[in-house]
Design an enzyme around this catalytic site. Structure first.
Site, short mmCIF file in Angstrom:
data_model
loop_
_atom_site.label_atom_id
_atom_site.label_comp_id
_atom_site.label_asym_id
_atom_site.label_seq_id
_atom_site.Cartn_x
_atom_site.Cartn_y
_atom_site.Cartn_z
N HIS A 1 -36.92 4.33 -18.18
CA HIS A 1 -37.50 4.00 -20.02
C HIS A 1 -37.50 4.35 -21.04
O HIS A 1 -38.22 3.41 -22.11
CB HIS A 1 -37.68 2.20 -19.47
CG HIS A 1 -36.90 1.08 -19.42
ND1 HIS A 1 -37.53 0.39 -17.42
CD2 HIS A 1 -35.21 1.05 -18.21
CE1 HIS A 1 -36.86 -0.25 -17.04
NE2 HIS A 1 -35.55 0.25 -17.60
N ASN B 1 -42.14 2.43 -16.46
CA ASN B 1 -42.96 2.05 -17.32
C ASN B 1 -42.71 2.98 -19.17
O ASN B 1 -42.48 4.66 -18.89
CB ASN B 1 -44.36 1.94 -16.60
CG ASN B 1 -44.68 1.31 -15.54
OD1 ASN B 1 -43.79 0.25 -15.48
ND2 ASN B 1 -45.47 1.62 -15.02
#
Ligand SMILES: [Zn+2]
Length: 245
Positions: A115, A98
């Site tokens: 990410h 997330n």
């Protein structure tokens, strides 16, 4: 529900995906109610190779999501993980797919972000360290003058080397691998659980949807909402009598 069993000096590695943040009103990108499910044109732009060279377009796509993420607050699943890290005495590591920063805001320390983080910015050209950014629009880098960009991993970009190394180092050492809010059968969950299993860890997945097809590497599958299950699953281990002496 039986809590995860760990020795007081045990190691837990948690991988979280979009499902853990749904109760915080953070929309997933894919799946039901996803940002891109409802707007295929945005997905086309988000996966276009052109984006990698156009920080202005990255802002157009992701800038409007920042105010929504700032408004989101950690839910009981994020809080249960942070509490378990603080109170269990175990070595608890967390890898997340997330970009919402909610684990950090819940108080979890040393989150490994595969990410990146949408609330941070970095330079599109130089090594300016990523920073928490209160603005949502493109501006020049104070060091080199190139455009800043959100500090997230785009399609076609590599997972940051440090985050990838930290994730695999944690997977080799964990006694228990717990995946939350992710399907478990696609990268990176599929690869991490297989490695954890092969290194001898116990493995658990918590998700709304059953795995399809089921992964042979998850020994326990718990179906339901992360914010309801994690507070029950993560009870600090009771000290063995020998540890009290
Ligand atoms: Zn720069």
């Amino acid at each position: 529900m039986n809590p995860i069993q760990l020795d007081p000096d045990g190691t837990l590695l948690v991988l979280t995906g979009a499902g853990i943040s749904v109760a915080s009103s953070v929309r997933p990108f894919r799946g039901q109610g996803g940002v891109w499910t409802d707007d295929p044109e945005a997905e086309r732009r988000a996966t276009s190779p052109e984006l990698l060279h156009r920080p202005d377009l990255i802002w157009e796509l992701y800038g409007p999501l920042r105010p929504l993420m700032r408004k989101a607050t950690p839910n009981p699943a994020h809080l249960a993980l942070a509490r378990f890290q603080k109170e269990s005495g175990c070595d608890v590591r967390l890898v997340t797919q997330n970009v919402d920063g909610l684990h950090h805001r819940a108080g979890f320390e040393n989150v490994i972000e595969l990410h990146g983080n949408l609330l941070r910015s970095r330079c599109s050209q130089c090594d300016l360290p990523p920073f928490e950014d209160a603005e949502d629009r493109p501006r020049p880098c104070p060091v080199c003058g190139a455009l800043l960009r959100p500090d997230i991993v785009l399609f076609g970009e590599q997972i940051p080397e440090k985050a990838g190394e930290a994730a695999f180092s944690a997977v080799m050492r964990c006694d228990h691998f717990l995946a939350v809010g992710t399907s478990g059968i696609v990268f990176p969950a599929a690869l991490l659980v297989q490695s954890a299993f092969n290194y001898g860890a116990a493995t658990t997945i918590v998700n709304l949807e059953p795995m399809d097809p089921p992964s042979p590497f998850f020994q326990r599958e718990i179906l339901g909402r992360a914010e309801e299950i994690l507070p029950l699953l993560l009870e600090p281990p009771t000290l063995k009598p020998s540890a009290l002496l």
